[in-house]
Design a protein around this motif. Sequence first.
Motif, PDB file in Angstrom:
ATOM      1  N   PHE A 181      -2.592  -3.189   6.423  1.00  0.00           N
ATOM      2  CA  PHE A 181      -1.853  -4.357   6.915  1.00  0.00           C
ATOM      3  C   PHE A 181      -2.307  -4.727   8.324  1.00  0.00           C
ATOM      4  O   PHE A 181      -2.541  -5.908   8.625  1.00  0.00           O
ATOM      5  N   GLU A 182      -2.440  -3.734   9.190  1.00  0.00           N
ATOM      6  CA  GLU A 182      -2.877  -4.006  10.560  1.00  0.00           C
ATOM      7  C   GLU A 182      -4.289  -4.586  10.572  1.00  0.00           C
ATOM      8  O   GLU A 182      -4.591  -5.486  11.367  1.00  0.00           O
ATOM      9  N   THR A 214       0.798  -1.220   0.000  1.00  0.00           N
ATOM     10  CA  THR A 214       0.000   0.000   0.000  1.00  0.00           C
ATOM     11  C   THR A 214       0.836   1.278   0.000  1.00  0.00           C
ATOM     12  O   THR A 214       0.289   2.377   0.148  1.00  0.00           O
ATOM     13  N   GLY A 215       2.140   1.144  -0.167  1.00  0.00           N
ATOM     14  CA  GLY A 215       2.974   2.314  -0.365  1.00  0.00           C
ATOM     15  C   GLY A 215       3.218   3.131   0.891  1.00  0.00           C
ATOM     16  O   GLY A 215       3.081   2.652   2.020  1.00  0.00           O
ATOM     17  N   SER A 216       3.544   4.397   0.670  1.00  0.00           N
ATOM     18  CA  SER A 216       3.891   5.289   1.771  1.00  0.00           C
ATOM     19  C   SER A 216       3.322   6.674   1.492  1.00  0.00           C
ATOM     20  O   SER A 216       2.770   6.932   0.422  1.00  0.00           O
ATOM     21  N   ARG A 249       9.383   9.915   4.141  1.00  0.00           N
ATOM     22  CA  ARG A 249       8.101   9.232   4.005  1.00  0.00           C
ATOM     23  C   ARG A 249       7.928   8.221   5.129  1.00  0.00           C
ATOM     24  O   ARG A 249       8.899   7.750   5.725  1.00  0.00           O
ATOM     25  N   ILE A 250       6.644   7.868   5.384  1.00  0.00           N
ATOM     26  CA  ILE A 250       6.312   6.850   6.369  1.00  0.00           C
ATOM     27  C   ILE A 250       5.379   5.831   5.710  1.00  0.00           C
ATOM     28  O   ILE A 250       4.607   6.173   4.820  1.00  0.00           O
ATOM     29  N   PRO A 251       5.449   4.557   6.126  1.00  0.00           N
ATOM     30  CA  PRO A 251       4.639   3.512   5.483  1.00  0.00           C
ATOM     31  C   PRO A 251       3.149   3.677   5.744  1.00  0.00           C
ATOM     32  O   PRO A 251       2.737   4.136   6.805  1.00  0.00           O
ATOM     33  N   GLN A 264       3.879  -7.491   4.571  1.00  0.00           N
ATOM     34  CA  GLN A 264       4.117  -6.155   4.034  1.00  0.00           C
ATOM     35  C   GLN A 264       5.280  -6.231   3.051  1.00  0.00           C
ATOM     36  O   GLN A 264       6.279  -6.913   3.317  1.00  0.00           O
ATOM     37  N   ILE A 265       5.162  -5.519   1.944  1.00  0.00           N
ATOM     38  CA  ILE A 265       6.283  -5.437   1.020  1.00  0.00           C
ATOM     39  C   ILE A 265       6.411  -4.005   0.513  1.00  0.00           C
ATOM     40  O   ILE A 265       5.528  -3.175   0.684  1.00  0.00           O
TER      41      ILE A 265
END
Length: 225
Positions: A189-190, A52-54, A182-184, A201-202
């Motif tokens: 995911f949670e 899902t990127g950052s 940036r932050i994830p 997570q990738i």
Amino acid sequence: MRKAPIRHELAESMPDNYSRKLMRSNINVQLGKTATVQEISESKPDAIICATGSRPYTPAFEGIDDPRIIMSDDLFSSTNKVGENVLVFEFDCDWPSMVAAIYLAEKGHQLTLISSRLHIGETVHQYLRNECLKKLYNLNVHSFPHYDIGTIKENHVVIRNLFTQQKQELTNWDSIFLSLGRIPNTELFEEMKGHARIVKQIRDCLGPRTIEEATHDGMMGVISL
């Protein structure tokens, strides 16, 4: 990214290449849909991979909600008018701040590039950094290393020297571009934990990184299933 100087060719070629590969595969691609816990759980997957990127990191300092601030994800798609005099703050010292400065300077804006690192573009690969620095010098972009941002109040921006702690006020500006790292995006995911035997997570969802690192991480994440 498609409008960013220097990155344009890469931004155009990668989606085209991967789109062709997907068309030749048996992968069921569903676009324009939002993944929800209920929908995913009902499909009873064996594995869930979150890519899902950052998003840009937004610090909590006085004036961060100023409407004249432009974040790194918004510059090339924003319809907001960018002022004549622009301050570019580089905290992550990656390519977005450098290409943003080049992009704006080529459009005629007056640029001041302020960095918290020892030199501009410190973490950028030297070949790309050298090319960007050459453009910045030719475009007469002024740079200030060793400074970070303190507050934004009315028409005053307070910057602080990281070594002496001395503060300085900047008043000749109309817009501010922030490139603060940036932050994830880990929220999905949670939510997905426990809804499949494997939930992973990738890419930038695990940790923001370069395109090369994220691509390799995605490949290894699938191979290890």
